[in-house]
Design an enzyme around this catalytic site. Structure first.
Site, PDB file in Angstrom:
ATOM      1  N   LYS A  24       0.859  -1.194   0.000  1.00 16.91           N
ATOM      2  CA  LYS A  24       0.000   0.000   0.000  1.00 16.91           C
ATOM      3  C   LYS A  24       0.885   1.230   0.000  1.00 16.91           C
ATOM      4  O   LYS A  24       2.021   1.194   0.497  1.00 16.91           O
ATOM      5  CB  LYS A  24      -0.906   0.014   1.237  1.00 16.91           C
ATOM      6  CG  LYS A  24      -2.187   0.801   1.035  1.00 16.91           C
ATOM      7  CD  LYS A  24      -3.127   0.048   0.103  1.00 16.91           C
ATOM      8  CE  LYS A  24      -4.486   0.735   0.012  1.00 16.91           C
ATOM      9  NZ  LYS A  24      -5.414  -0.072  -0.802  1.00 16.91           N
TER      10      LYS A  24
ATOM     11  N   GLY B 162     -21.069   7.053   1.166  1.00 21.28           N
ATOM     12  CA  GLY B 162     -20.130   7.345   0.103  1.00 21.28           C
ATOM     13  C   GLY B 162     -20.847   7.518  -1.221  1.00 21.28           C
ATOM     14  O   GLY B 162     -21.925   6.955  -1.440  1.00 21.28           O
TER      15      GLY B 162
ATOM     16  N   GLY C   4     -18.566   7.857  -4.151  1.00 23.13           N
ATOM     17  CA  GLY C   4     -17.450   7.797  -5.084  1.00 23.13           C
ATOM     18  C   GLY C   4     -17.620   6.622  -6.027  1.00 23.13           C
ATOM     19  O   GLY C   4     -18.719   6.086  -6.201  1.00 23.13           O
ATOM     20  N   ASN C   5     -16.513   6.200  -6.597  1.00 23.46           N
ATOM     21  CA  ASN C   5     -16.536   5.139  -7.612  1.00 23.46           C
ATOM     22  C   ASN C   5     -17.192   3.853  -7.113  1.00 23.46           C
ATOM     23  O   ASN C   5     -18.043   3.267  -7.794  1.00 23.46           O
ATOM     24  CB  ASN C   5     -15.103   4.867  -8.071  1.00 23.46           C
ATOM     25  CG  ASN C   5     -14.995   3.656  -8.978  1.00 23.46           C
ATOM     26  OD1 ASN C   5     -14.815   2.546  -8.508  1.00 23.46           O
ATOM     27  ND2 ASN C   5     -15.120   3.870 -10.260  1.00 23.46           N
TER      28      ASN C   5
END
Length: 381
Positions: free
Chosen positions: A60, A172, A174-175
């Site tokens: 990460k 959320g 988002g995507n």
């Protein structure tokens, strides 16, 4: 910076375990990023790749910054600068980055270009989440959200529920959330509430329409970071509620698809008695203490590193395509994704029934055992 001043940003890359294959994991641009968060997420990636049985390890990355306050040129400089710092430690057969919070296909392309400039060659398999026009995979944009719903679909079958008879609330926009909503609605489900961050007000809001939100109309009033225009949403008939109102909605399914630590010991009590399934689209949305409460209430939890593994699975597909320089059609990619996600869910579910475990513990047992076995086979332990 654009004003001529010099600013130093702190960045990270953590490689957790590569016994099963090259490291794989996103790079996050976030003002609250910490090395400990990145360490935890690198470990999560190890388990995530193992639970869906793809030959990759866990990594990460992160940079402490707020992209909202960066110009496109500054954003590009930051992407290229991060690659310059880690260029010797990453690569298509070593460690493969990808997009994450507030990074995009454009960010990945800048990073790829910098890596190729440094190493003097073409290495499209170095990074995933690229634009489709330059080595990206068809279906990658939809992959994480669709993966969440593929596992949700199987959970609904397990619980003898029909999608068309269920309602969901999502944190959320988002995507991940957008594509989860898209596929869930196509299965017949109704989403009544979504929440998102309002950059102007510096806080989050929930947007509710009890008869069901209209995804297309909301998408038209959303910025590139998934922030919904509050005034325009009100004009379209949405109720504007506090940011944490998503968790207390009268629905069958909750999908946290934003950031970590949202279902806590303080908020878990707000979950409506009607809720039967929580599909974790975000990484680490539920704290261990809250998880115990969910188990006591017999709420069926599809754990994050299984539910949202569609993203890394499709990243693996992109990596394979880039390395062999041969690309698949979108339907083929999504069909392969469905097969992988469904197989992983069934394997975890069967172990949970056999050993009388919750889904999270069963998923951990499968993934940790696979990684441990790879370490033993290599003679590392």
């Amino acid at each position: 910076m654009d004003d001529g001043k010099m600013q130093i940003f702190r960045g990270f890359r953590v490689q957790h375990n590569d016994a099963r294959g090259p490291g794989k994991g996103g790079i996050r641009f976030h003002p609250m990023e910490t090395i400990d968060t990145v360490r935890a997420l690198a470990m999560w990636m190890t388990w995530k790749c193992a639970v869906v049985d793809i030959p990759l390890g866990g990594s990460k990355g992160g940079v402490v910054c707020d992209p909202h306050n960066l110009s496109p040129r500054e954003h590009e400089q930051l992407c290229r600068g991060w690659v310059r710092q880690v260029a010797k430690n990453v690569g298509p057969h070593l460690d493969v980055p990808a997009p994450d919070v507030m990074t995009s296909p454009q960010s990945m392309l800048w990073m790829l270009d910098e890596f190729e400039t440094i190493h003097g060659g073409k290495y499209p398999g170095f990074i995933t989440g690229k634009p489709v026009s330059i080595g990206g995979s068809q279906g990658r944009t939809e992959a994480t959200g669709y993966g969440v719903v593929f596992t949700l679909r199987e959970a609904l079958k397990d619980l003898n529920l029909k999608a068309e008879n269920t309602r969901a609330s999502i944190q959320g926009f988002g995507n991940v959330a957008e594509y989860a909503i898209d596929l869930y609605q196509r299965l017949g489900g109704t989403v009544t509430c979504v929440s998102c961050w309002d950059q102007k007000d510096r806080k989050s809001y929930s947007y509710r329409k009890t008869q069901g939100i209209n995804l297309n109309e909301l998408m038209k009033i959303t910025d590139s970071f998934g922030g919904i225009d509050k005034a325009k949403a009100k004009d379209l008939g949405y109720e504007i509620l506090p940011g944490d109102a998503w968790i207390e909605q009268d629905v069958d399914i909750l999908i946290p698809a934003a950031i970590e630590n949202q279902i806590t010991i303080d908020t878990v009590g707000k979950i409506n008695k009607r809720v039967k399934i929580i599909a974790e689209g975000a990484n680490g949305p539920t704290t261990p203490q809250a998880d115990c409460v969910l188990n006591e209430r017999n709420i069926f939890v599809i754990p994050d590193f299984l539910a949202n593994a569609g993203g890394v699975t499709c990243s693996y597909f992109e990596q394979v395509q880039s390395n062999m320089n041969y690309y698949w059609e979108k339907d083929e990619v999504l069909a392969k994704l469905d097969t992988k996600m469904t197989a992983a869910y069934i394997e975890v579910r069967e172990l949970s029934k056999k050993r009388k475990l919750n889904m999270r513990d069963a998923a951990y047992m499968i993934s940790i055992n696979r990684v441990a076995q790879a370490c033993r086979d290599r003679g590392w332990v």
